[in-house]
Design an enzyme around this catalytic site. Structure first.
Site, PDB file in Angstrom:
ATOM      1  N   ASP A 107       0.871  -1.179   0.000  1.00  0.00           N
ATOM      2  CA  ASP A 107       0.000   0.000   0.000  1.00  0.00           C
ATOM      3  C   ASP A 107       0.907   1.228   0.000  1.00  0.00           C
ATOM      4  OD1 ASP A 107      -1.794   2.171   0.893  1.00  0.00           O
ATOM      5  OD2 ASP A 107      -3.235   0.559   1.209  1.00  0.00           O
TER       6      ASP A 107
ATOM      7  N   THR B 165     -16.500  -3.124  -8.948  1.00  0.00           N
ATOM      8  CA  THR B 165     -17.642  -2.442  -8.337  1.00  0.00           C
ATOM      9  C   THR B 165     -18.887  -2.537  -9.210  1.00  0.00           C
ATOM     10  OG1 THR B 165     -18.472  -0.233  -7.762  1.00  0.00           O
ATOM     11  CG2 THR B 165     -16.700  -0.312  -9.358  1.00  0.00           C
ATOM     12  N   ASP B 166     -20.051  -2.435  -8.568  1.00  0.00           N
ATOM     13  CA  ASP B 166     -21.316  -2.412  -9.326  1.00  0.00           C
ATOM     14  C   ASP B 166     -21.422  -1.149 -10.187  1.00  0.00           C
ATOM     15  OD1 ASP B 166     -21.755  -0.563  -7.273  1.00  0.00           O
ATOM     16  OD2 ASP B 166     -23.610  -1.492  -6.558  1.00  0.00           O
ATOM     17  N   GLU B 167     -20.601  -0.139  -9.882  1.00  0.00           N
ATOM     18  CA  GLU B 167     -20.701   1.119 -10.642  1.00  0.00           C
ATOM     19  C   GLU B 167     -20.329   0.943 -12.108  1.00  0.00           C
ATOM     20  OE1 GLU B 167     -19.405   4.733  -8.889  1.00  0.00           O
ATOM     21  OE2 GLU B 167     -19.884   4.065  -6.865  1.00  0.00           O
TER      22      GLU B 167
ATOM     23  N   TYR C 220     -14.299   7.726 -12.079  1.00  0.00           N
ATOM     24  CA  TYR C 220     -13.984   6.577 -11.213  1.00  0.00           C
ATOM     25  C   TYR C 220     -14.528   5.286 -11.822  1.00  0.00           C
ATOM     26  CZ  TYR C 220     -14.823   3.075  -7.614  1.00  0.00           C
ATOM     27  OH  TYR C 220     -14.904   1.872  -6.926  1.00  0.00           O
TER      28      TYR C 220
ATOM     29  N   LYS D 141     -12.544   1.901 -13.334  1.00  0.00           N
ATOM     30  CA  LYS D 141     -12.746   0.536 -12.827  1.00  0.00           C
ATOM     31  C   LYS D 141     -13.206  -0.391 -13.962  1.00  0.00           C
ATOM     32  CE  LYS D 141     -12.489  -0.728  -9.086  1.00  0.00           C
ATOM     33  NZ  LYS D 141     -11.326  -1.259  -8.308  1.00  0.00           N
TER      34      LYS D 141
ATOM     35  N   GLY E 106     -23.508  14.066 -12.732  1.00  0.00           N
ATOM     36  CA  GLY E 106     -23.656  12.716 -13.300  1.00  0.00           C
ATOM     37  C   GLY E 106     -24.117  11.672 -12.293  1.00  0.00           C
TER      38      GLY E 106
HETATM   39  P1  NAD Z   1     -10.058   3.030   0.038  1.00  0.00           P
HETATM   40  O1  NAD Z   1      -9.960   4.306  -0.713  1.00  0.00           O
HETATM   41  O2  NAD Z   1     -10.537   3.033   1.450  1.00  0.00           O
HETATM   42  O3  NAD Z   1      -8.619   2.321   0.062  1.00  0.00           O
HETATM   43  C1  NAD Z   1      -7.788   2.279  -1.062  1.00  0.00           C
HETATM   44  C2  NAD Z   1      -6.398   1.883  -0.597  1.00  0.00           C
HETATM   45  O4  NAD Z   1      -5.563   1.751  -1.752  1.00  0.00           O
HETATM   46  C3  NAD Z   1      -5.721   2.916   0.317  1.00  0.00           C
HETATM   47  O5  NAD Z   1      -5.131   2.269   1.432  1.00  0.00           O
HETATM   48  C4  NAD Z   1      -4.653   3.551  -0.574  1.00  0.00           C
HETATM   49  O6  NAD Z   1      -3.526   4.010   0.137  1.00  0.00           O
HETATM   50  C5  NAD Z   1      -4.316   2.398  -1.505  1.00  0.00           C
HETATM   51  N1  NAD Z   1      -3.752   2.850  -2.775  1.00  0.00           N
HETATM   52  C6  NAD Z   1      -4.237   3.815  -3.597  1.00  0.00           C
HETATM   53  N2  NAD Z   1      -3.427   3.972  -4.669  1.00  0.00           N
HETATM   54  C7  NAD Z   1      -2.436   3.058  -4.532  1.00  0.00           C
HETATM   55  C8  NAD Z   1      -1.296   2.725  -5.324  1.00  0.00           C
HETATM   56  N3  NAD Z   1      -1.037   3.367  -6.461  1.00  0.00           N
HETATM   57  N4  NAD Z   1      -0.476   1.743  -4.878  1.00  0.00           N
HETATM   58  C9  NAD Z   1      -0.718   1.095  -3.711  1.00  0.00           C
HETATM   59  N5  NAD Z   1      -1.775   1.389  -2.921  1.00  0.00           N
HETATM   60  C10 NAD Z   1      -2.621   2.339  -3.330  1.00  0.00           C
HETATM   61  O7  NAD Z   1     -10.940   2.069  -0.867  1.00  0.00           O
HETATM   62  P2  NAD Z   1     -11.964   0.918  -0.460  1.00  0.00           P
HETATM   63  O8  NAD Z   1     -13.292   1.521  -0.227  1.00  0.00           O
HETATM   64  O9  NAD Z   1     -11.348   0.058   0.576  1.00  0.00           O
HETATM   65  O10 NAD Z   1     -12.055   0.133  -1.840  1.00  0.00           O
HETATM   66  C11 NAD Z   1     -11.163  -0.951  -2.116  1.00  0.00           C
HETATM   67  C12 NAD Z   1     -11.508  -1.511  -3.471  1.00  0.00           C
HETATM   68  O11 NAD Z   1     -12.850  -1.973  -3.499  1.00  0.00           O
HETATM   69  C13 NAD Z   1     -11.387  -0.499  -4.609  1.00  0.00           C
HETATM   70  O12 NAD Z   1     -10.819  -1.147  -5.716  1.00  0.00           O
HETATM   71  C14 NAD Z   1     -12.825  -0.091  -4.898  1.00  0.00           C
HETATM   72  O13 NAD Z   1     -12.969   0.264  -6.247  1.00  0.00           O
HETATM   73  C15 NAD Z   1     -13.560  -1.372  -4.581  1.00  0.00           C
HETATM   74  N6  NAD Z   1     -14.954  -1.243  -4.132  1.00  0.00           N
HETATM   75  C16 NAD Z   1     -15.283  -0.421  -3.089  1.00  0.00           C
HETATM   76  C17 NAD Z   1     -16.599  -0.362  -2.631  1.00  0.00           C
HETATM   77  C18 NAD Z   1     -16.996   0.503  -1.464  1.00  0.00           C
HETATM   78  O14 NAD Z   1     -18.177   0.589  -1.151  1.00  0.00           O
HETATM   79  N7  NAD Z   1     -16.071   1.146  -0.755  1.00  0.00           N
HETATM   80  C19 NAD Z   1     -17.576  -1.121  -3.259  1.00  0.00           C
HETATM   81  C20 NAD Z   1     -17.209  -1.942  -4.342  1.00  0.00           C
HETATM   82  C21 NAD Z   1     -15.897  -1.994  -4.747  1.00  0.00           C
HETATM   83  O1  TDX Z   2     -21.710  14.003   1.492  1.00  0.00           O
HETATM   84  C1  TDX Z   2     -22.316  13.155   0.802  1.00  0.00           C
HETATM   85  N1  TDX Z   2     -23.642  13.334   0.559  1.00  0.00           N
HETATM   86  C2  TDX Z   2     -24.381  12.487  -0.204  1.00  0.00           C
HETATM   87  O2  TDX Z   2     -25.590  12.686  -0.397  1.00  0.00           O
HETATM   88  C3  TDX Z   2     -21.661  12.017   0.230  1.00  0.00           C
HETATM   89  C4  TDX Z   2     -20.192  11.771   0.460  1.00  0.00           C
HETATM   90  C5  TDX Z   2     -22.408  11.165  -0.549  1.00  0.00           C
HETATM   91  N2  TDX Z   2     -23.724  11.398  -0.783  1.00  0.00           N
HETATM   92  C6  TDX Z   2     -24.484  10.453  -1.628  1.00  0.00           C
HETATM   93  C7  TDX Z   2     -23.882  10.158  -2.983  1.00  0.00           C
HETATM   94  C8  TDX Z   2     -24.289   8.712  -3.237  1.00  0.00           C
HETATM   95  O3  TDX Z   2     -25.589   8.676  -3.815  1.00  0.00           O
HETATM   96  O4  TDX Z   2     -24.494   9.194  -0.928  1.00  0.00           O
HETATM   97  C9  TDX Z   2     -24.362   8.095  -1.842  1.00  0.00           C
HETATM   98  C10 TDX Z   2     -23.129   7.285  -1.468  1.00  0.00           C
HETATM   99  O5  TDX Z   2     -22.004   8.081  -1.772  1.00  0.00           O
HETATM  100  P1  TDX Z   2     -20.504   7.563  -1.541  1.00  0.00           P
HETATM  101  O6  TDX Z   2     -20.346   7.126  -0.126  1.00  0.00           O
HETATM  102  O7  TDX Z   2     -19.578   8.582  -2.086  1.00  0.00           O
HETATM  103  O8  TDX Z   2     -20.480   6.212  -2.401  1.00  0.00           O
HETATM  104  P2  TDX Z   2     -20.794   5.918  -3.962  1.00  0.00           P
HETATM  105  O9  TDX Z   2     -20.612   7.112  -4.800  1.00  0.00           O
HETATM  106  O10 TDX Z   2     -22.109   5.201  -4.019  1.00  0.00           O
HETATM  107  O11 TDX Z   2     -19.584   4.882  -4.283  1.00  0.00           O
HETATM  108  C11 TDX Z   2     -19.236   3.847  -3.327  1.00  0.00           C
HETATM  109  O12 TDX Z   2     -19.762   2.606  -3.722  1.00  0.00           O
HETATM  110  C12 TDX Z   2     -19.222   1.985  -4.855  1.00  0.00           C
HETATM  111  C13 TDX Z   2     -17.722   3.724  -3.175  1.00  0.00           C
HETATM  112  O13 TDX Z   2     -17.174   4.970  -2.794  1.00  0.00           O
HETATM  113  C14 TDX Z   2     -17.074   3.210  -4.435  1.00  0.00           C
HETATM  114  O14 TDX Z   2     -15.686   3.027  -4.233  1.00  0.00           O
HETATM  115  C15 TDX Z   2     -17.711   1.889  -4.776  1.00  0.00           C
HETATM  116  O15 TDX Z   2     -17.215   1.416  -5.999  1.00  0.00           O
END
Ligand code: NAD
Ligand code: TDX
Length: 339
Positions: A33, A125-127, A153, A157, A278
């Site tokens: 990381d 991701t589902d996105e 983003y 992905k 968007g």
């Molecule tokens: P996060 O942002 O919390 O963590 C990302 C981590 O990756 C961090 O520790 C960061 O330091 C590290 N990182 C970033 N760039 C890097 C690089 N170039 N080299 C090495 N390390 C690097 O993200 P998360 O929410 O834990 O998401 C993890 C994965 O799951 C991502 O690929 C995201 O697309 C996917 N994902 C997230 C969600 C969600 O709801 N959070 C849902 C579906 C998929």
């Molecule tokens: O301040 C806020 N107010 C608000 O209304 C923030 C931060 C978000 N939102 C809304 C935007 C979205 O509809 O809430 C919803 C969730 O937002 P996020 O937490 O930013 O998540 P989302 O954009 O859905 O994406 C997340 O899920 C899919 C993760 O960040 C991604 O990494 C993952 O792929």
């Protein structure tokens, strides 16, 4: 098994590391990381006490460093969580998303081919499927839903997913992909909806809801995502995509009001702000494939999961206070100051 977990100092990667170290006492885990703003070494402070765990600070786009690590460690499997993960940041500055999320994936896959790694897993991701309309609850994303992205983003992905499938077909890389819905739980970075709202309620600050708060997300407790990835890494079929979801669709305003209620605060804190550009309307995942093929089932329902999550933020104030008192303040002012 010896696993490389990339991005393990972030939200889901760290939860995955704890899940594996706890479940498989004979497994070894190495985490790479680079510790961006989203990575916290302190999150791994318990893991580093475990003799089966090693942390390497490094960038997945650094080919030389990645190759040296693969040569030295001889991994059985690689699970790629490392990414830029916040949609709002990708709208402000897409470039780093392309670099880490696409080129970083390529570097890791090249190393897997070069050093004979038996399984590469891409955490997607589902996105990548874009969004669904609000008035068609019958529609869900399946693995055959066309890719149709909305933000830089999600486009990054999706690009990585296509590259993974191309490496499987062209070079025979033993690769799998999971596409999961929104996660929540411990160590979730404060910029995301659920932790942001919990922390703002605790600090008695306004709760910025984008648009009308009607957008829908399908929430899954993070350990249920970890168990899905674990099953895919060990038993999933190469070249396959597996959707992972909680079957738990909620509007954003419902989430915010639930947090307010759990913490005994006032709904007067809710502030409707300018919508995200968007902004995807609705995500909903059909996870029949992983349920039927690999026997996966989520274990934690939303009512319990949100209570556990709120309790975690109450019990772990130093973890998030350190984050929100640093560089995050500038981010918050920039994103929300004039919104
Ligand atoms: P996060 O942002 O919390 O963590 C990302 C981590 O990756 C961090 O520790 C960061 O330091 C590290 N990182 C970033 N760039 C890097 C690089 N170039 N080299 C090495 N390390 C690097 O993200 P998360 O929410 O834990 O998401 C993890 C994965 O799951 C991502 O690929 C995201 O697309 C996917 N994902 C997230 C969600 C969600 O709801 N959070 C849902 C579906 C998929
Ligand atoms: O301040 C806020 N107010 C608000 O209304 C923030 C931060 C978000 N939102 C809304 C935007 C979205 O509809 O809430 C919803 C969730 O937002 P996020 O937490 O930013 O998540 P989302 O954009 O859905 O994406 C997340 O899920 C899919 C993760 O960040 C991604 O990494 C993952 O792929």
């Amino acid at each position: 098994m010896k696993l490389l977990v990339t991005g393990g100092a972030g939200f889901i990667g760290s939860n995955f590391i704890y899940y594996i170290l706890d479940k498989y006492t004979g497994d070894e885990v190495v985490c790479i990381d680079v510790l961006t703003y989203a990575g916290n070494y302190s999150t791994l402070e318990e893991a580093v006490k475990n003799k089966n765990f090693k942390f390497v600070k490094g960038d997945i786009t650094d080919r030389q460093l990645v190759n040296e690590l693969f040569e030295a460690e001889k991994f059985d499997a690689v699970v790629n969580f490392a990414a830029e993960s916040h949609v709002d940041r990708s709208i402000e500055n897409p470039e780093v998303f392309l670099k880490t999320n696409i080129l970083g994936t390529q570097v890791l896959m090249d190393a897997c081919l070069k050093y004979g790694v038996k399984r590469y897993h891409q955490v997607s991701t589902d996105e990548v499927y874009g969004d669904l309309p609000l008035d068609r609850p019958d529609l869900l994303f399946t693995e055959t839903t066309p890719i149709k992205t909305s933000s830089p983003y999600s486009a990054s992905k999706a690009s990585a997913d296509l590259l993974v499938l191309a490496y499987h077909r062209t070079f025979g890389l033993n690769a799998t992909i999971s596409r999961c819905s929104n996660n929540y739980g411990p160590y979730h970075f404060p910029e995301k909806l659920i932790p942001l709202m919990i922390i703002n309620v605790l600090n008695n600050k306004p709760l910025p809801v984008y648009g009308k708060g009607e957008n829908v997300r399908d929430w899954l407790y993070v350990t249920d995502h970890c168990s899905a990835i674990d099953l895919i890494v060990r038993n999933g079929r190469a070249g396959e995509v597996y959707n992972v979801g909680g079957n738990n669709e909620k509007t954003n305003i419902f989430i915010v009001k639930t947090i307010i209620k759990e913490l005994g605060a006032s709904e007067d804190l809710i502030t409707y702000v300018t919508d995200r550009k968007g902004h995807d309307l609705r995500y909903a995942i059909d996870s029949t494939k992983i349920q039927n093929e690999l026997g996966w089932k989520p274990q934690i329902n939303f009512e319990d999961g949100i209570k556990k999550t709120i309790k975690w933020y109450l019990d772990n104030k130093p973890w998030w206070e350190e984050i929100v008192s640093g560089e995050y303040k500038n981010y918050y002012d920039k994103m929300y100051g004039n919104r």
